[in-house]
Design a protein around this motif. Sequence first.
Motif, PDB file in Angstrom:
ATOM      1  N   LYS A   1       0.831  -1.212   0.000  1.00 15.13           N
ATOM      2  CA  LYS A   1       0.000   0.000   0.000  1.00 15.13           C
ATOM      3  C   LYS A   1       0.861   1.256   0.000  1.00 15.13           C
ATOM      4  O   LYS A   1       0.562   2.240  -0.694  1.00 15.13           O
ATOM      5  N   GLU A   2       1.941   1.237   0.800  1.00 20.44           N
ATOM      6  CA  GLU A   2       2.828   2.406   0.836  1.00 20.44           C
ATOM      7  C   GLU A   2       3.511   2.614  -0.521  1.00 20.44           C
ATOM      8  O   GLU A   2       3.671   3.762  -0.977  1.00 20.44           O
ATOM      9  N   LEU A   3       3.918   1.519  -1.160  1.00 19.90           N
ATOM     10  CA  LEU A   3       4.569   1.647  -2.476  1.00 19.90           C
ATOM     11  C   LEU A   3       3.593   2.154  -3.518  1.00 19.90           C
ATOM     12  O   LEU A   3       3.949   2.973  -4.388  1.00 19.90           O
ATOM     13  N   LEU A   4       2.341   1.680  -3.482  1.00 21.29           N
ATOM     14  CA  LEU A   4       1.334   2.158  -4.434  1.00 21.29           C
ATOM     15  C   LEU A   4       1.034   3.641  -4.227  1.00 21.29           C
ATOM     16  O   LEU A   4       0.720   4.368  -5.173  1.00 21.29           O
ATOM     17  N   GLU A   5       1.123   4.102  -2.999  1.00 25.36           N
ATOM     18  CA  GLU A   5       0.747   5.486  -2.691  1.00 25.36           C
ATOM     19  C   GLU A   5       1.904   6.453  -2.919  1.00 25.36           C
ATOM     20  O   GLU A   5       1.705   7.565  -3.421  1.00 25.36           O
TER      21      GLU A   5
ATOM     22  N   GLN B   1      -6.677  -0.202  -9.079  1.00 20.95           N
ATOM     23  CA  GLN B   1      -7.836   0.554  -8.608  1.00 20.95           C
ATOM     24  C   GLN B   1      -7.527   1.283  -7.292  1.00 20.95           C
ATOM     25  O   GLN B   1      -7.993   2.402  -7.064  1.00 20.95           O
ATOM     26  N   TYR B   2      -6.760   0.645  -6.441  1.00 13.67           N
ATOM     27  CA  TYR B   2      -6.383   1.272  -5.167  1.00 13.67           C
ATOM     28  C   TYR B   2      -5.551   2.534  -5.402  1.00 13.67           C
ATOM     29  O   TYR B   2      -5.790   3.583  -4.787  1.00 13.67           O
ATOM     30  N   ARG B   3      -4.557   2.429  -6.347  1.00 18.13           N
ATOM     31  CA  ARG B   3      -3.705   3.597  -6.639  1.00 18.13           C
ATOM     32  C   ARG B   3      -4.539   4.702  -7.273  1.00 18.13           C
ATOM     33  O   ARG B   3      -4.374   5.884  -6.937  1.00 18.13           O
ATOM     34  N   GLN B   4      -5.476   4.336  -8.170  1.00 16.07           N
ATOM     35  CA  GLN B   4      -6.297   5.343  -8.821  1.00 16.07           C
ATOM     36  C   GLN B   4      -7.204   6.049  -7.806  1.00 16.07           C
ATOM     37  O   GLN B   4      -7.431   7.257  -7.885  1.00 16.07           O
ATOM     38  N   SER B   5      -7.747   5.273  -6.801  1.00 13.90           N
ATOM     39  CA  SER B   5      -8.622   5.889  -5.782  1.00 13.90           C
ATOM     40  C   SER B   5      -7.858   6.884  -4.927  1.00 13.90           C
ATOM     41  O   SER B   5      -8.406   7.913  -4.511  1.00 13.90           O
TER      42      SER B   5
END
Length: 763
Positions: free
Chosen positions: A717-721, A756-760
């Motif tokens: 999650k941290e890397l995606l954000e 989808q998580y990164r886009q949100s």
Amino acid sequence: MKRRPPRLLVRLMVISILVGAIPVLALGSFSYYLFMDRVANQVNQRNSQLLTETQMRLEQLYTTIDFSLTQLANATLLQDATEWEYSSSRFQSFNELSSQLYRLQTLEMGISNVFYVNFVKGWLLDDHGAFLLSEHPDRDRYVGYSERSEKSFWVTQQANTAAENRAQSKSDIAAVILMKRTPLHAMKPTGILGVQIPRYEIERRLSSGGNRDAKLMIDADLHILAASESFSSGWKQLPDDFAAQIKETVQPGNPATFKFDDSHLAVVNRSSYNGWYYISVYSNAEIAKDAGSIRNTMFLTCFLVLLLTLLIAMAMNRRFYKPIRKLYDSAVRLSDSQADNKYNEIELIEARLEALMETQHGKDEFIAGQVSQLRELFLFKLLIGEVNPAEAEVKFAYYELNTEWKQFCVVSLQISNWERSRYKESDRDLMMMAVKNVMGELIHASNSLPAVTIGQSQVVVIGSMHETPEQFRDYVHSLIVMIHAAVERYLELDAIFGISRSIHSLKEANRAYLEATEALKQKSVIIEQSLFFFEDLTPDRIIRVKYPAALEKALIKAIEENDFEQARENLRLISRYLLEANVSYRELQLYLVRLLVTLLTDSLDSDEFLSQLLNDQKTIFDQLFELNSLDEIENWIVGKVLLPFIQWREEQSQKQYYIITEQMRKMIHEQYQTDLTLETCAEQLKYHPDYLRRVFRKGTGMSFSDYLAQHRLNVSKELLEHTDLTISDIAQQLNFQNSQNFIRYFKKMVGITPGQYRQSLRD
């Protein structure tokens, strides 16, 4: 000898008078003040009622006038008069209207004038005739009334001549006027009707009724409108404090009583009709006069009761005092003159009698008490072996201990169920004294010496004239059975007895006491028995019991697993095994010493635990040897060794669990990108994997694999954000075999794909 004054008689007289006077004076004072309050309330209620009646008469007059004036205002003639011009051609109309106004001036209403003012045509009509409004002296006042918004209101008329002013001795108000505008419901009045009531008519009605109290009628602004004849001419206006008080507190329909001045009270009521106040002023002396007869009667009654009390007290106390005086005169002859001044008659008689009794019995009681205490002290020293054998025979004769018994023994009694009884530790001495009394009652004085308390035991020497040891033993056994039953029945305590072998001289009392004490310790191995004869012990028996090594091993294992209940159960099994093997008390002590040494060997690496064990002044082995029952030994080992040792091991385990858990968490945070497994951690930390699995779950509340997966998910999650790494790069960095596995896992845990998580987050 000079005769002393009757001090006791004087005190009796004083006490009798006080006993009679205090209730009478208290009751009289209470009754007087109670009746005074009631008289004041009755006077206030009477004046309030009379004031209400006067108010009702006057307001009935006002409402009648108001009703008549309203009818006139609604009459057709008055409505037509609005258009009349002031001219001679309207003479007949003015005459008819004047007749209508005059009809209101009946004698019983006390009306002096009824007038009508026409503002539209500018003329005024009253019982003096018709006038132009512009030429009338009261024109400005009437025009001012037309500007008021009320349909009906009351006003006052001032005295406007010297004669009228002199006639109004108490106020400058000559009359009150009821004004009613016409038409009644018009926004702007075209005229106004007025009814004038002279002040003297109101005062006449205030003075009627035969009441001597002064009455006042004042308006809402606290101006005196009228006063009764009894109203003082010196009262030109209301006192300031009184006026302010009634202005703030009096409400319509709630009469109240206030202080008018230093010598008068006043009942005040406010009218709900026009807001005027009605006041009845009366003197304080009226209340005092009404209460005077009550006060005089009360004082006379109290005086007569006090006088009767005094006469009865004198007669009874003199008769009661005569025999006391005779005894006192006799007692005085036995005392010196200096002592007489310290006492009254009864005290001196008592002092002389006590002195005679103390003189007669004091020495004998003192000597007997000292001999009894010294005798018990000697027996105590004899039993514990502190009597010099060379002095023993002399002491036996001095304390009358030269018995003729053929054989005797020492019996030691202890309480075995004290911890389970209903008594507290502070009751122990009292209960031991009770046991001593029971023994003294059941054993005849000719067959025993006084019981002696030694430590927690009651020790008594029992003797008899029996020839054979068997007969003596049966006799002692029967006595002890009776004592045991009595202690259990009356004191609800369980007693155990140790009995020595029979002896033939008191010089052997110390040896017999040691034998009785040793016999008591047999209770530890024979639980169901209460009587232990020393001669039944077999100290030379060879020990052939096999030590319970298996039970000891199970006990050590329970301690290592920090299982306190299991450890306690294993200790109980060891003691029951030794008990069933019929070992002696000394043999039991040896086995328990071996067990204790084994337990302490495991704790040598704990300085803290060892310091706790060595904190007492006595060694642990001395403490063990002082215990007298198996239950005491078990409780001592549990409380002194097992429980503290298990608690210490539990604390050490918790510390070790925390250290291992933190090491594994650190490895996960540092090596999550590798093929990290529980076996890898076990190899690095040098522990078995199963042990680490239990420790990690206990420390974190989740399994090793779940914690590792959760940490990798948080890192993803941290890397995606915060980074622009592709999904494939992130999956490779987190040690997933391919990106599809990572996407499926992420969607399963989060509910959406990584993309989808990164886009949100960006949206």
